[in-house]
Design a protein around this motif. Structure first.
Motif: not given
Length: 147
Positions: A93-115
């Motif tokens: 829900g939090l990521v969806a809120a960001a995606a509703d506001r911006y045309d493009r959302v980028v994240a950098e992350f470690d393998p454990k949160v890739r899923p």
């Protein structure tokens, strides 16, 4: 997420945001978080509590964005959900809120949160020159149901 509301964060939420990010062992800087809240680039998931207005409720999760050079794009600086509330769609829900506001959302992350990011339909690729780091990109659409 029956008992949860996702909304833009307010200055009154900063302490709760810092607590959630700290509990997730994410690097936090109170001044930076406050600045992102003040410019509208932070979201919280709060417990719906009877008699509490839109600026109330216990912070269960938080997402903080940082600006990118492209005005229609934002990068996730941090996203975290209280441990006992994970797996309930709050992070989604939090990521969806960001995606509703911006045309493009980028994240950098470690393998454990890739899923997690894969479940949101982010396009994922390894970051060149960085071992075990990934970059995910959403075109502004976040898959609302798992996998």
């Amino acid at each position: 997420m029956r008992d949860v509301t996702v909304r833009p964060a307010t200055v009154d939420d900063v302490t709760g945001i810092l607590g959630v990010l700290d509990a997730a062992a994410l690097e936090t800087d109170a001044d930076r978080v406050r600045a992102r809240v003040e410019c509208g680039d932070a979201f919280v998931a709060v417990r719906d509590e009877t008699g509490v207005g839109s600026d109330g409720g216990t912070v269960l999760g938080a997402l903080v964005l940082v600006d990118r050079e492209d005005p229609g794009s934002a990068e996730i600086d941090a996203v975290a959900v209280r441990r006992r509330r994970r797996g309930q769609g709050i992070g989604r829900g939090l990521v969806a809120a960001a995606a509703d506001r911006y045309d493009r959302v980028v994240a950098e992350f470690d393998p454990k949160v890739r899923p997690f990011y894969e479940s949101l339909a982010f396009e994922i690729e390894p970051i060149d020159g960085e071992r075990d780091r990934y970059r995910g990109v959403s075109d502004g659409t976040v898959r609302q149901n798992g996998g």
